[in-house]
Scaffold this active site. Structure first.
Site, PDB file in Angstrom:
ATOM      1  N   ASP A  95       5.733   3.562   1.297  1.00 36.29           N
ATOM      2  CA  ASP A  95       5.205   2.360   1.753  1.00 36.29           C
ATOM      3  C   ASP A  95       4.185   2.867   3.017  1.00 36.29           C
ATOM      4  O   ASP A  95       4.717   3.348   4.112  1.00 36.29           O
ATOM      5  CB  ASP A  95       6.164   1.313   2.366  1.00 36.29           C
ATOM      6  CG  ASP A  95       5.191   0.103   2.956  1.00 36.29           C
ATOM      7  OD1 ASP A  95       4.185   0.146   3.313  1.00 36.29           O
ATOM      8  OD2 ASP A  95       5.855  -0.956   2.910  1.00 36.29           O
ATOM      9  N   HIS A  96       2.802   3.003   2.894  1.00 39.25           N
ATOM     10  CA  HIS A  96       2.289   3.593   3.954  1.00 39.25           C
ATOM     11  C   HIS A  96       1.953   2.609   5.259  1.00 39.25           C
ATOM     12  O   HIS A  96       1.329   3.189   6.124  1.00 39.25           O
ATOM     13  CB  HIS A  96       0.810   3.679   3.285  1.00 39.25           C
ATOM     14  CG  HIS A  96      -0.074   5.064   3.903  1.00 39.25           C
ATOM     15  ND1 HIS A  96       0.472   5.259   5.402  1.00 39.25           N
ATOM     16  CD2 HIS A  96      -0.803   6.183   3.518  1.00 39.25           C
ATOM     17  CE1 HIS A  96      -0.441   6.586   5.548  1.00 39.25           C
ATOM     18  NE2 HIS A  96      -1.049   6.808   4.370  1.00 39.25           N
ATOM     19  N   ARG A  97       2.679   1.536   5.143  1.00 38.21           N
ATOM     20  CA  ARG A  97       2.561   0.686   6.568  1.00 38.21           C
ATOM     21  C   ARG A  97       3.541   1.135   7.359  1.00 38.21           C
ATOM     22  O   ARG A  97       3.213   0.861   8.689  1.00 38.21           O
ATOM     23  CB  ARG A  97       2.872  -0.800   5.986  1.00 38.21           C
ATOM     24  CG  ARG A  97       1.744  -1.484   5.267  1.00 38.21           C
ATOM     25  CD  ARG A  97       2.074  -2.857   4.723  1.00 38.21           C
ATOM     26  NE  ARG A  97       3.654  -2.843   4.060  1.00 38.21           N
ATOM     27  CZ  ARG A  97       4.209  -3.765   3.575  1.00 38.21           C
ATOM     28  NH1 ARG A  97       3.912  -4.893   3.809  1.00 38.21           N
ATOM     29  NH2 ARG A  97       5.609  -3.625   2.919  1.00 38.21           N
ATOM     30  N   ILE A  98       4.494   1.827   7.114  1.00 40.04           N
ATOM     31  CA  ILE A  98       5.559   2.455   7.997  1.00 40.04           C
ATOM     32  C   ILE A  98       5.745   3.995   8.115  1.00 40.04           C
ATOM     33  O   ILE A  98       6.449   4.495   8.920  1.00 40.04           O
ATOM     34  CB  ILE A  98       6.805   1.708   7.827  1.00 40.04           C
ATOM     35  CG1 ILE A  98       7.200   1.952   6.228  1.00 40.04           C
ATOM     36  CG2 ILE A  98       6.576   0.375   8.113  1.00 40.04           C
ATOM     37  CD1 ILE A  98       8.810   1.253   6.164  1.00 40.04           C
TER      38      ILE A  98
ATOM     39  N   PRO B 244       0.894  -1.242   0.072  1.00 45.94           N
ATOM     40  CA  PRO B 244       0.042   0.027  -0.112  1.00 45.94           C
ATOM     41  C   PRO B 244       0.789   1.256  -0.001  1.00 45.94           C
ATOM     42  O   PRO B 244       1.453   1.612   0.954  1.00 45.94           O
ATOM     43  CB  PRO B 244      -0.856  -0.103   1.544  1.00 45.94           C
ATOM     44  CG  PRO B 244       0.062  -0.954   2.436  1.00 45.94           C
ATOM     45  CD  PRO B 244       0.590  -1.781   1.326  1.00 45.94           C
TER      46      PRO B 244
END
Length: 463
Positions: free
Chosen positions: A435-438, A265
């Site tokens: 990376d929108h997870r981090i 994502p």
């Protein structure tokens, strides 16, 4: 031979020759028993040693390799560590060395052909007497290298293929993991099952047959009720005059990475940066061999040092890693593909050393001579299309990294100050995919603000 004898001599030490009377009596009794019941010794049989040269994994993403050229010919005597073949991986061409000495008895995979990682590409014999046996084995190995069309053949056709005896003459039971699981489940002795798969491999169907299980047949009603097959759509090759061009090894790797990136994502943030001061600095350092790419990489590395989360990595979706090194990977277009040489520890190198290192990496990349650590150790990627006049673009995030920066061209732009006065300044648009997870929006905005300040006041780049 001398070393073998010397290794045994310490067992006959001086202390071992001095024995007590009781030990002498026991030794005599043991000798008498040995004479009465002589032990039957079996001399070990000496078997030939035909060794395989395997297709190596030259990078973490490599699944198959292409033989560029053999530097040795069949019949040549090789020494351990000697280069024998040049292999094209998904990133570079590299020499492959042999782990053993011997005679190159047979070449299994010829120039221009491909083989999966771990597959034998050549055979080594210890003596000339074993060359004939190696050539027979090579013919069997070459049939094992199946084409995409051959992978769809049935087990019955594969069973008709000639079987190749194991190199040591011993019988080895080969079964698929699922076949072993079925054998354990149905209590079938897998050693007594006859394999019908390729080269005698035991398949799940073989185990079910041995257990007396009849495979389920598809009801005829299901086939009748099946929807009609739609007409095949015209492919590009159906167009008159079109040409089908297969991917190169590098293009296959790029395609694989791009598909993997779809599972991450991502989001994108753009930021305009004034470059008047950077352009002036570039004109001063350009005669000393400094490129604009080196300036941008140095500025990005200095900004990453202040925002380590943008330099972080998330691989499993459950945790992320703060990387101790800031390694800037820079996208470079080469003939037939794309590669990203890595400027390792870019924040610690001075600008001139960084520029020299970058020139060396580009030369090696275009010659396809990069080592794995020189292209797969990046923690942040920089892609610059400004030299082509591109004013903005979005970059695709490479798997295994947290962010990639896309840099457009610097162009004169009309701007106004706080008092309403207009002026013309050079500006470039920087887009970062993350990376929108981090990495979150605030993290990326803060990083871009720091990057902009460094570019607009570039004196620190030369310190």
């Amino acid at each position: 031979m001398a070393s073998v004898v010397q290794s045994k001599s310490p067992a006959l030490s001086f202390s071992s020759t001095i024995s007590s009377p009781s030990s002498l009596r026991s030794s005599a009794a043991a000798a008498a028993a040995a004479a009465a019941f002589p032990r039957q010794y079996k001399l070990p049989s000496v078997q030939s040693k035909i060794r395989e040269i395997f297709m190596p994994a030259l990078s973490s993403t490599m699944t198959e390799g292409k033989i560029v050229s053999w530097t040795k010919s069949e019949g040549d005597v090789l020494s351990k560590g000697e280069s024998v073949v040049v292999v094209e991986s998904d990133k570079a061409d590299m020499d492959v060395e042999t782990f053993y000495g011997g005679i190159l008895a047979a070449i299994v995979v010829n120039d221009g052909e491909t083989a999966p990682v771990g597959a034998p590409i050549g055979l080594l014999a210890e003596t000339e007497d074993e060359i004939a046996e190696a050539k027979i084995r090579a013919k069997g190995q070459s049939k094992l290298e199946t084409s995409p069309a051959a992978t769809t053949t049935s087990d019955a056709a594969a069973a008709a293929a000639p079987k190749v005896a194991p190199p040591d003459g011993q019988i080895k039971i080969v079964a698929t993991p699922y076949a072993k699981k079925l054998a354990k489940q149905h209590k079938v002795d897998i050693n007594k099952v006859t394999g019908t798969g390729a080269f005698g491999r035991i398949t799940p169907e073989d185990v079910e047959k041995a257990a007396g299980i009849t495979p389920k047949s598809i009801p005829a009603a299901t086939a009748v009720a099946a929807p009609p097959i739609p007409a095949a759509k015209a492919s590009p090759t159906d167009i008159p005059g079109s040409t089908l061009v297969p991917f190169t090894t590098m293009q296959i790797a790029v395609s694989k990475n791009m598909m993997e990136s779809l599972s991450i994502p991502t989001f994108r943030v753009g930021y305009p940066v004034s470059t008047n001061a950077l352009d002036a600095l570039y004109e001063k350092v350009k005669p000393k061999g400094v490129t604009m790419t080196a300036l941008l990489a140095k500025a990005a590395a200095m900004a990453l040092a202040q925002h380590p989360v943008v330099n972080a990595t998330c691989k499993d979706g459950k945790s992320f890693t703060y990387n101790s090194s800031i390694n800037i990977a820079v996208a470079v277009a080469i003939n037939g593909g794309l590669i990203t040489p890595v400027l390792q520890d870019a924040d610690k190198l001075d600008l001139y050393l960084l520029s020299q290192k970058w020139k060396e990496l580009v030369d090696k990349a275009r010659a396809k001579q990069l080592q794995p650590h020189e292209y797969n150790s990046g923690t942040f990627t920089l892609s610059n299309l400004g030299m082509f006049g591109v004013d903005r673009f979005d970059a695709i995030l490479p798997p295994g990294q947290g962010a990639i920066m896309a840099v457009g061209a610097s162009k004169p732009t009309v701007v106004s100050d706080s008092e309403g006065f207009f002026s013309v300044k050079n500006k470039m648009l920087v887009n970062v995919t993350a990376d929108h997870r981090i990495i979150y929006g605030a993290d990326l905005a803060a990083f871009l603000q720091t990057f902009s300040k460094i570019v607009e006041n570039p004196e620190s780049l030369t310190m």
